[in-house]
Structure formats: structure tokens, C-alpha cells
Write a protein that holds these residues in place. Structure first.
Motif, mmCIF file in Angstrom:
data_model
loop_
_atom_site.group_PDB
_atom_site.id
_atom_site.type_symbol
_atom_site.label_atom_id
_atom_site.label_comp_id
_atom_site.label_asym_id
_atom_site.label_seq_id
_atom_site.Cartn_x
_atom_site.Cartn_y
_atom_site.Cartn_z
ATOM 1 N N ALA A 32 0.832 -1.207 0.000
ATOM 2 C CA ALA A 32 0.000 0.000 0.000
ATOM 3 C C ALA A 32 0.866 1.256 0.000
ATOM 4 O O ALA A 32 0.574 2.237 -0.705
ATOM 5 N N LEU A 33 1.926 1.235 0.792
ATOM 6 C CA LEU A 33 2.826 2.391 0.829
ATOM 7 C C LEU A 33 3.518 2.586 -0.524
ATOM 8 O O LEU A 33 3.705 3.720 -0.991
ATOM 9 N N TRP A 46 -6.320 10.241 -13.797
ATOM 10 C CA TRP A 46 -7.568 9.621 -14.262
ATOM 11 C C TRP A 46 -8.593 9.428 -13.136
ATOM 12 O O TRP A 46 -9.775 9.300 -13.393
ATOM 13 N N HIS A 47 -8.083 9.390 -11.875
ATOM 14 C CA HIS A 47 -9.017 9.223 -10.735
ATOM 15 C C HIS A 47 -8.496 10.054 -9.563
ATOM 16 O O HIS A 47 -7.358 9.874 -9.123
ATOM 17 N N PRO A 48 -9.319 10.967 -9.050
ATOM 18 C CA PRO A 48 -8.830 11.863 -7.984
ATOM 19 C C PRO A 48 -8.485 11.140 -6.681
ATOM 20 O O PRO A 48 -7.727 11.663 -5.862
ATOM 21 N N LEU A 49 -9.062 9.949 -6.487
ATOM 22 C CA LEU A 49 -8.818 9.211 -5.234
ATOM 23 C C LEU A 49 -8.134 7.879 -5.535
ATOM 24 O O LEU A 49 -8.537 6.824 -5.044
ATOM 25 N N ALA A 50 -7.105 7.936 -6.340
ATOM 26 C CA ALA A 50 -6.438 6.705 -6.780
ATOM 27 C C ALA A 50 -5.888 5.905 -5.602
ATOM 28 O O ALA A 50 -6.060 4.677 -5.522
ATOM 29 N N ALA A 51 -5.205 6.571 -4.687
ATOM 30 C CA ALA A 51 -4.629 5.860 -3.533
ATOM 31 C C ALA A 51 -5.731 5.281 -2.655
ATOM 32 O O ALA A 51 -5.626 4.151 -2.154
ATOM 33 N N GLY A 52 -6.810 6.047 -2.478
ATOM 34 C CA GLY A 52 -7.928 5.568 -1.660
ATOM 35 C C GLY A 52 -8.563 4.328 -2.244
ATOM 36 O O GLY A 52 -8.870 3.368 -1.530
ATOM 37 N N VAL A 53 -8.759 4.338 -3.562
ATOM 38 C CA VAL A 53 -9.352 3.169 -4.219
ATOM 39 C C VAL A 53 -8.425 1.963 -4.084
ATOM 40 O O VAL A 53 -8.871 0.829 -3.837
ATOM 41 N N ALA A 54 -7.129 2.201 -4.218
ATOM 42 C CA ALA A 54 -6.155 1.104 -4.135
ATOM 43 C C ALA A 54 -6.165 0.461 -2.747
ATOM 44 O O ALA A 54 -6.231 -0.772 -2.613
ATOM 45 N N VAL A 55 -6.107 1.305 -1.704
ATOM 46 C CA VAL A 55 -6.058 0.723 -0.351
ATOM 47 C C VAL A 55 -7.397 0.094 0.024
ATOM 48 O O VAL A 55 -7.439 -0.889 0.777
ATOM 49 N N ALA A 56 -8.498 0.646 -0.510
ATOM 50 C CA ALA A 56 -9.803 0.033 -0.245
ATOM 51 C C ALA A 56 -9.855 -1.366 -0.850
ATOM 52 O O ALA A 56 -10.406 -2.305 -0.257
#
Length: 524
Positions: A32-33, A46-56
Motif C-alpha cells: 500500500a505504501l 484519471w481518478h482523484p482518489l487513486a490511492a484511496g481506491v487502491a487501499v480500499a
């Protein structure tokens, strides 16, 4: 997963290899890091919450594994705790990344967080700890039952309390030590459950320790019916055999035996008292030890010490106080009304007063007081001797007021009675080495208030009785005086007390009044 397999193989070569899911949690966290650092900045185009989607996504994937693991856990083991703690840390890290990534979004990242249902790892640990506590407490209760069945209340040499109490307190210590050695992150949070369980268990021991010992009313004899004195010569005719006056019936003692020995004898009762006193003192030590454990616990915080009530035993201390009170009273009334009934209830003032005075009772009572003083814990000594004094005063007054037709008093006997009561008080005063005079005065108030009735003449007693009855029953008592019930609340102004003095009054006027007013018999 390939990285996790590689980490697991490396872990196997360590002295304490990590469980697979703990390794996986560590690797997912690192992934995740890495995602946040390397890929999310690019994917944000392409996605404003890319990190959020990844960790979710990672959260859901690991969540599937950890929930299956939690469902299969049945007991608290080091491996289980390691996995759950690793899962808890991973979840906090993933949520933190999601929150940081969503700081500029309209909802502050709430939508992403909703897609990350909690692992409930901490709750799972707490449930496992509670299961551990329940198992320990249930085992301790079984031990208490088993050992109390074998307990004969013979003291440990030079200690004065029961061996079973020592073992109970030792197991308490071991349980607390084992609890604080558990590799869990919430010692303070679940501690109240452990203390409550131990508290209930100790209360159970205390209840068992005092059960079956009887109470005050167990030993007080049944009062005989009211009678009037037989008036006549005190001397028997030559050749006539003196009839023995009937003795009021004694209440059967409700005591038992264990293994052929009297487990409810005075010395055994004193051991029970000492045992409860020892437990009472050790509870304070245990509470201090718990605070020390908390201070040394890595999971404790300052606020954990602010509410001291959660670290205290709530049921056992008052149970000890109540148990000691009950047992002291039991010892007192057992000695006076059961063990010494032959010199008090059976003999005191039976027949000729000059040959049936209080000296034999005082001699036997003094022997018992010596045994008590040498046996009972010093912190309880004053209390139990005070209870014995109270019981002896009650017994003395009961002989005077409810001694039955075996006893008869004239006004001339009042000085003997007063002298005997003074001798009884002096026993507890012990020339200043015994109980405080204020305490003796306090508990002798009732007897001292009633004794003047025995000095009063019969006519004034009858008039006093009429007046007290009218005050109690009102005008309805003018035509016919009612027979006042026995309340046991002896008082010089209480109708039943005055009536009983008249019943034992050895003169014609009293006998005629009782015959005419209530038709009382001369014999039971």
C-alpha cells in the motif's frame, strides 16, 4: 502473494516464525505504501482518489482472509494474537492512507471509508480474552468448591486462618500475573471483566465459608409461656422429695459436623472469622498490585488510572464485613446460649437465689473469652468480645424476664441481681484492660433500665403496667386489660416487660392480679 510466500519461507528460518496472515498483513501494508508513493501520483490524472481506491481494494482482499481466520478461532493463542494485531495495524495504516488521499474531496473520504468494512480485529482479541477470563474463573470456582468440601477450618500453624484461603489468594495472584503476560493491546480495557470474575468467585468463597454456621436466632431459646409464682414456704416438709422446677425448653442447636469433627465449634468459627479478615486485608494488596501491573503494561495510558473504581473489588469487601459480623454474632450467642446454657439458662436463679448466682456463668465465660482472645485476629477481637458481652447481657435479661416458673424474685432479691450484673460488666471491664467503659455502658443500657422494676413494690408495678397498657392500647383497654404480646423490645415502659416482672414476683398481690386479670397458670 508471491512476496508473502517468500517472506513466510524466510520467517520459517527464524526462532519464532510469524504466522502467514501476520506476514501477509505486513506485506500488504508495504504494498500500500509503495502504491501510494509510486503509482497513485500518476493514476490521479484519471481518478482523484487513486490511492484511496487502491487501499480500499487491498482492505477488501485482506479482509476476506482475516474474517475467515477470526471465524475459526476458538482460543487465545500467541499466533492468533499476532495475526489479529498485525491485521489491526494494517487496517489503521490503510485507513490513514485513504483519509490523507481524500482530504480535498467533497465528503472528506467518507465514501471510500464506507467501502472498507472494519476487520473487527480488536473486538476479536477482546472476545478471546473474555473467553480466557471465563475459563480461568470457572476453573477457580470449581477449585473453591472442591477445596471447601475438604476444609475442616483448622488453622495453619501460627497463622490462624484456613489453608484454602491461602490457596485461593495464591491462584488470584497467578491469574493476574498470567493476564498481564498476555500479548494483547488492551489490558486496561478488559481488566474490569477479569476483576469482576475474580470478585464473584471470591464472594462465592466467602458465602460458603459462613454458610451453615447459624446466626443469633439459631441459639436463643424458645420463650416459655407466661405463668405466675406459687406463693408459699421455701422449705420442704421432712420426708418430702423436692420437685425440680421445669426448665424452659432450649432451642436445638443448628450445627453440624464434618468428617467426625465439629466444623462449627467456637475455635473453628474463629478460624472462619480470621480467614475472612485475611481475605479482606489481601484484597487491598491485590488492588495495589493491579495498579502496578497496569503501570508496567505497554498498553496502559494515563486515563486508565483516572477511574480507580474499575480496578477495585466491589462484592468481596462488603461480603467479608458482613460475614465477619455474622460469624462474630454467631460465636457470641453460641457461647452464651448453647455452650454455657447449663450455667445460664438451666441454673442461674433457679430455686434459691443465694445458691444459684452468676459466678459459675462468669467463670465459664471467662475461659471462653481467653480462648477467643488467643484465637481471633486482633483487628476483630474487640468486635467479637463486644458481641459476647451483648449476648451475655441479653441472656441475663432473658433469665430475669422469661425464665419461666423455675425462677421467682422478691423485692429483696433486687440487690443480688444488681450485684450480679455489676460482676458481669466487670468481667468485660477487666480493671481497665478490657472493653472501654463507654462501650459497656452503651450495651448495658437496656438491662440497667429494666433492673429498677425488680426493686419496685408490687402495687406500683401493677399501676405502671395499667398505665403503660392504656398508653399503648388507648381507651379500649379500660374495661379489660389486654394481654400484651411479647415483642422482645424490653423496656421499663413496655407493657410486656412490666408484666413479666410481675409474673416472676414472689408475692400474693402479684399472683392475685395475674390470676384475676389474665387467669395465668402457676405451672406450664
Amino acid at each position: 502473494m508471491e512476496k508473502a510466500d517468500s517472506s513466510r519461507r524466510a520467517s520459517k528460518n527464524q526462532p519464532n516464525p510469524l504466522p502467514v496472515l501476520a506476514i501477509l498483513a505486513k506485506d500488504v501494508g508495504e504494498l500500500a505504501l509503495k502504491e501510494k508513493r509510486m503509482f497513485s501520483p500518476i493514476l490521479k490524472r484519471w481518478h482523484p482518489l487513486a490511492a484511496g481506491v487502491a487501499v480500499a481494494t487491498l482492505h477488501v482482499c485482506y479482509g476476506n482472509e482475516i474474517k475467515q481466520f477470526i471465524a475459526g478461532i476458538t482460543e487465545l493463542t500467541p499466533d492468533a494474537v499476532q495475526v489479529l494485531r498485525a491485521a489491526e495495524k494494517l487496517e489503521k495504516d490503510l485507513v490513514q492512507i485513504a483519509v490523507e488521499d481524500s482530504v480535498d474531496s467533497d465528503d472528506g473520504g467518507k465514501a471510500i471509508i464506507r467501502e472498507m468494512p472494519p476487520f473487527e480485529a480488536e473486538a476479536a482479541i477482546a472476545n478471546l480474552v473474555k473467553m480466557w477470563i471465563k475459563t480461568r474463573v470457572d476453573r477457580l470456582k470449581e477449585w473453591v468448591d472442591r477445596n471447601l468440601q475438604q476444609e475442616v477450618w483448622i488453622p495453619i500453624e501460627n497463622e490462624g486462618y484456613a489453608p484454602s484461603a491461602v490457596e485461593v489468594l495464591r491462584i488470584f495472584d497467578e491469574t493476574l500475573d498470567a493476564y498481564f503476560q498476555l500479548p494483547i493491546p488492551m489490558h486496561p480495557a478488559v481488566l474490569p471483566d477479569l476483576i469482576a470474575g475474580l470478585d464473584r468467585c471470591l464472594q462465592y468463597y466467602i458465602t460458603k465459608a459462613k454458610s451453615g454456621c447459624g446466626a443469633r436466632n439459631t441459639f436463643i431459646p424458645t420463650l416459655p409461656g407466661l405463668t405466675r409464682c406459687t406463693i408459699g414456704s421455701k422449705f420442704q416438709g421432712f420426708g418430702k422429695k423436692k420437685e425440680k422446677s421445669p426448665i424452659p425448653p432450649k432451642r436445638n442447636s443448628q450445627v453440624g459436623t464434618v468428617n467426625g469433627d465439629n466444623a462449627f465449634g467456637v475455635q473453628q468459627l474463629c478460624v472462619r472469622i480470621n480467614t475472612l479478615q485475611r481475605i479482606r486485608g489481601e484484597l487491598e494488596v491485590l488492588e495495589k498490585r493491579i495498579i502496578t501491573h497496569l503501570r508496567n503494561s505497554e498498553s496502559a495510558h494515563v486515563e486508565d488510572f483516572s477511574n480507580g473504581l474499575e480496578k477495585k473489588f466491589e462484592l468481596s469487601p462488603p461480603a467479608c464485613v458482613e460475614g465477619i459480623q455474622q460469624l462474630c454474632e454467631t460465636v457470641a450467642y453460641k457461647i452464651v446460649f448453647h455452650d454455657l446454657s447449663n450455667v445460664l439458662w438451666d441454673d442461674l436463679y433457679v430455686g434459691e437465689l443465694s445458691s444459684s448466682r452468676i459466678d459459675p456463668f462468669i467463670e465459664e465465660l471467662e475461659k471462653n473469652l481467653l480462648i477467643i482472645s488467643n484465637t481471633v485476629h486482633e483487628r476483630v477481637r474487640t468486635r467479637i468480645i463486644t458481641d459476647i458481652m451483648r449476648a451475655s447481657f441479653d441472656g441475663f435479661l432473658l433469665v430475669l424476664l422469661a425464665g419461666g416458673p423455675a425462677r421467682a424474685f422478691s423485692r429483696q432479691h433486687s440487690q443480688i441481681i444488681e450485684d450480679d450484673f455489676k460482676a458481669l460488666k466487670d468481667l468485660f471491664w477487666a480493671n481497665g484492660d478490657g472493653l472501654p467503659s463507654e462501650l459497656i455502658d452503651k450495651f448495658s443500657t437496656t438491662v440497667r433500665s429494666v433492673l429498677p422494676l425488680f426493686r419496685a413494690d408490687t402495687e406500683s408495678l401493677i399501676e405502671r403496667f395499667r398505665r403503660a397498657t392504656l398508653e399503648t392500647y388507648g381507651s379500649s383497654a379500660r374495661s379489660k386489660l389486654p394481654l400484651p404480646p411479647t415483642t422482645g423490645q424490653w423496656s421499663p415502659t413496655e407493657p410486656n416487660t412490666i408484666l413479666r416482672v410481675l409474673c416472676s414476683r414472689n408475692d400474693e398481690a402479684a399472683s392475685k392480679f395475674l390470676k384475676k386479670t389474665f387467669n395465668l397458670p402457676k405451672k406450664l
